[in-house]
Design a protein around this motif. Structure first.
Motif, PDB file in Angstrom:
ATOM      1  N   UNK A 148       2.569   9.858   1.293  1.00 13.51           N
ATOM      2  CA  UNK A 148       2.716   8.582   0.595  1.00 13.51           C
ATOM      3  C   UNK A 148       3.395   7.533   1.469  1.00 13.51           C
ATOM      4  N   UNK A 149       4.427   7.951   2.195  1.00 16.26           N
ATOM      5  CA  UNK A 149       5.118   7.045   3.105  1.00 16.26           C
ATOM      6  C   UNK A 149       4.196   6.599   4.230  1.00 16.26           C
ATOM      7  N   UNK A 150       3.469   7.543   4.785  1.00 18.22           N
ATOM      8  CA  UNK A 150       2.603   7.233   5.918  1.00 18.22           C
ATOM      9  C   UNK A 150       1.412   6.358   5.509  1.00 18.22           C
ATOM     10  N   UNK A 151       1.012   6.422   4.231  1.00 19.04           N
ATOM     11  CA  UNK A 151      -0.120   5.632   3.747  1.00 19.04           C
ATOM     12  C   UNK A 151       0.300   4.235   3.297  1.00 19.04           C
ATOM     13  N   UNK A 152       1.580   3.954   3.275  1.00 16.40           N
ATOM     14  CA  UNK A 152       2.071   2.647   2.825  1.00 16.40           C
ATOM     15  C   UNK A 152       1.578   1.554   3.775  1.00 16.40           C
ATOM     16  N   UNK A 153       0.935   0.532   3.226  1.00 15.18           N
ATOM     17  CA  UNK A 153       0.405  -0.547   4.071  1.00 15.18           C
ATOM     18  C   UNK A 153       1.518  -1.383   4.703  1.00 15.18           C
ATOM     19  N   UNK A 154       1.289  -1.780   5.944  1.00 16.51           N
ATOM     20  CA  UNK A 154       2.233  -2.630   6.667  1.00 16.51           C
ATOM     21  C   UNK A 154       1.687  -4.055   6.716  1.00 16.51           C
ATOM     22  N   UNK A 155       0.457  -4.166   7.175  1.00 16.32           N
ATOM     23  CA  UNK A 155      -0.211  -5.470   7.249  1.00 16.32           C
ATOM     24  C   UNK A 155      -1.708  -5.249   7.101  1.00 16.32           C
ATOM     25  N   UNK A 156      -2.265  -5.654   5.993  1.00 16.89           N
ATOM     26  CA  UNK A 156      -3.697  -5.485   5.759  1.00 16.89           C
ATOM     27  C   UNK A 156      -4.057  -4.014   5.673  1.00 16.89           C
ATOM     28  N   UNK A 157      -5.003  -3.581   6.507  1.00 18.90           N
ATOM     29  CA  UNK A 157      -5.437  -2.195   6.505  1.00 18.90           C
ATOM     30  C   UNK A 157      -4.568  -1.307   7.405  1.00 18.90           C
TER      31      UNK A 157
END
Length: 140
Positions: free
Chosen positions: A78-87
């Motif tokens: 879940x943490x690794x899938x969190x979006x940072x910017x766009x995709x």
């Protein structure tokens, strides 16, 4: 190769050579002894110490960073899938950070070697070559 010259094997039989017992000089050191002497020298130990002081923390730090990435990818999806910017998500940023870390570490290693070890190592190499040249270059 065989030669018909009667003097071809004259020196091989010992004729014409100086008697070894007449010269009081000691035999030159063997090449293996030269390398052991250089290895025990303070200059060599300093070069190795400088190498270890850089490499050990760098390897420990990089492996910890790599293991943290792998553990986070497997235990916290879940943490690794969190979006940072766009995709782009945290996993992609961390993965690219792995590549960036590799290049930065390579640059830092080359810089450290050039500034802190290369000159001393080259002087040791020169000294070793001079000492082994005196020994006739023969292996021990």
């Amino acid at each position: 190769m065989y030669s018909d010259d009667p003097w071809y094997d004259a020196l091989a039989s010992g004729w014409g050579e100086a008697d070894v017992t007449d010269t009081p000089e000691a035999a030159p050191p063997r090449a293996g002894d030269v390398y052991l002497e250089v290895q025990r020298s303070a200059a060599f130990q300093e070069v190795r110490s400088r190498y270890r002081r850089f490499v050990v923390p760098a390897v420990v730090g990089f492996l910890a960073w790599y293991v943290a990435y792998v553990v986070a990818a497997t235990t916290a999806p879940g943490l690794m899938a969190r979006p940072v910017a766009g995709a782009v998500n945290v996993a992609m940023v961390a993965g690219l950070g792995q590549f960036l870390t590799t290049f930065l570490l390579t640059w830092a290693y080359a810089r450290h070697a050039r500034l802190r070890r290369d000159r001393a190592a080259l002087e040791l190499r020169w000294e070793t070559q001079e000492l082994t040249r005196v020994t006739g270059g023969g292996a021990s």
